[in-house]
Design an enzyme around this catalytic site. Sequence first.
Site, PDB file in Angstrom:
ATOM      1  CG  ASN A   9      -1.678   1.268   1.402  1.00 53.22           C
ATOM      2  OD1 ASN A   9      -1.855   2.021   0.441  1.00 53.22           O
ATOM      3  ND2 ASN A   9      -2.152   1.530   2.609  1.00 53.22           N
ATOM      4  CE  LYS A  11       0.456   3.617   4.664  1.00 57.41           C
ATOM      5  NZ  LYS A  11       0.339   3.754   6.089  1.00 57.41           N
ATOM      6  CG  HIS A  96      -5.605   1.958   5.275  1.00 55.48           C
ATOM      7  ND1 HIS A  96      -5.107   2.926   6.110  1.00 55.48           N
ATOM      8  CD2 HIS A  96      -4.596   1.063   5.087  1.00 55.48           C
ATOM      9  CE1 HIS A  96      -3.850   2.627   6.416  1.00 55.48           C
ATOM     10  NE2 HIS A  96      -3.516   1.500   5.815  1.00 55.48           N
ATOM     11  CD  GLU A  98      -2.613   5.657   6.648  1.00 53.76           C
ATOM     12  OE1 GLU A  98      -2.652   5.688   5.412  1.00 53.76           O
ATOM     13  OE2 GLU A  98      -1.657   5.189   7.286  1.00 53.76           O
ATOM     14  CD  GLU A 168      -3.302  -2.524   7.531  1.00 54.10           C
ATOM     15  OE1 GLU A 168      -2.176  -2.766   7.083  1.00 54.10           O
ATOM     16  OE2 GLU A 168      -3.933  -1.498   7.249  1.00 54.10           O
ATOM     17  N   GLY A 174       2.810   2.268  10.611  1.00 52.70           N
ATOM     18  CA  GLY A 174       3.766   3.363  10.405  1.00 52.70           C
ATOM     19  C   GLY A 174       4.521   3.765  11.660  1.00 52.70           C
ATOM     20  CB  SER A 214       5.653  -1.801  11.750  1.00 54.12           C
ATOM     21  OG  SER A 214       5.249  -0.457  11.971  1.00 54.12           O
TER      22      SER A 214
HETATM   23  C1  PEP Z   1      -0.535   0.190   6.058  1.00 57.99           C
HETATM   24  O1  PEP Z   1      -0.547   1.350   5.688  1.00 57.99           O
HETATM   25  O2  PEP Z   1      -1.477  -0.544   5.739  1.00 57.99           O
HETATM   26  C2  PEP Z   1       0.585  -0.270   6.864  1.00 57.99           C
HETATM   27  C3  PEP Z   1       0.512  -1.444   7.414  1.00 57.99           C
HETATM   28  O3  PEP Z   1       1.654   0.589   6.995  1.00 57.99           O
HETATM   29  P1  PEP Z   1       3.101   0.238   7.630  1.00 57.99           P
HETATM   30  O4  PEP Z   1       3.550  -1.064   7.023  1.00 57.99           O
HETATM   31  O5  PEP Z   1       3.968   1.376   7.248  1.00 57.99           O
HETATM   32  O6  PEP Z   1       2.910   0.108   9.108  1.00 57.99           O
END
Ligand code: PEP
Length: 252
Positions: A9, A11, A96, A98, A168, A174, A214
Site C-alpha cells: 500500500n 498511500k 483502511h 487512515e 491492522e 507506520g 510495520s
Molecule cells: C498500512 O498502511 O497498511 C501499513 C501497514 O503501513 P506500515 O507497514 O507502514 O505500518
Amino acid sequence: MRIPLIAGNWKMYKTVAETVQFIDELKGLLAGAGDGVEVVLCPPYTALSAAAEALRGSGIFLSAQNMYWEEQGAFTGEISPLMLREIGCKYVILGHSERRQYFGETDEAVNKKAKAALKHGLIPIVCVGETLEEREAGITEKVISTQVKGALTGLDPAQTAGLVVAYEPVWAIGTGRTASDDDAQKVNAFIRGLLAEIAGREAAEKVRIQYGGSVKPENAAGLMAKPDIDGALVGGASLKPDSFAGIIKASR
Ligand code: PEP
C-alpha cells in the site's frame, strides 16, 4: 490451501515515473522468486494506468487504495468500481484506518463499497484494527467484531469466501511497532471465528486474512508462519523494491 497475499500500500507516495522505475526494479529482484505468493501493488490512482502497463506479464496484480460505491454520477473527486476494473485492478483496499481516521469512513460505507466492489468483480481487502486506547481498554475483540460484522452485512457465504481481510492494529501502522507473532495470530484466528459465525466454517477457511502494521523483511517470516496469517498489507516497507522483495521472499 490459502496462497499468501503480499500487498504494498503506497498511500500518497510515488509519481508515475517513480512507479515505473519501482516496478522495473521489483521485477528484476523477484524473477520467479515470488512463486507461491500472490503479489499486489496499490499505487495512488494517478499511477494505476502506468502501473498496469509496467506490470503486464509479470504475474503481479494491481489494487486501488479506495473507491466510491456508485458506478458514476455527480460525486466530485471520487472513483468508481467500473473505472478501477477498466484500468486493470483486481483488488481494492477498503476501510483502511487512515480512511476511517482522516476521512470519516464508517463500517456502513465500507459495507456499501464491499458490495459494489464484488458486484463489479473487484476483490475487497477489508481493513480492520483497534487503536492503542482500545487495546489498552481490553476491547480489541469487540472493536474487531463490530468492524467485521459491519463491513460484511448482507454478503452471502460465497462472496465472503472470496474476500481478503487485513488485520491492522492502528498502533502498529507506520510506527515501527509490530504486534507479536502470537498476538497477531490470536486476532487473526478470532477474525476467522467471526467469519465462520457469519458465513459458515467452509467459507471462513477460504478467506485470506492478512496482518498489517510495520511488516519488514526481518519480521515477515515469523508472522507468515502462523496458521491464520495469510499474507501482509505493507505500507512503509513496500516503498523500496529491495525491502518489498525481501518481505515477499520471506513469505514463500
Ligand atoms: C498500512 O498502511 O497498511 C501499513 C501497514 O503501513 P506500515 O507497514 O507502514 O505500518
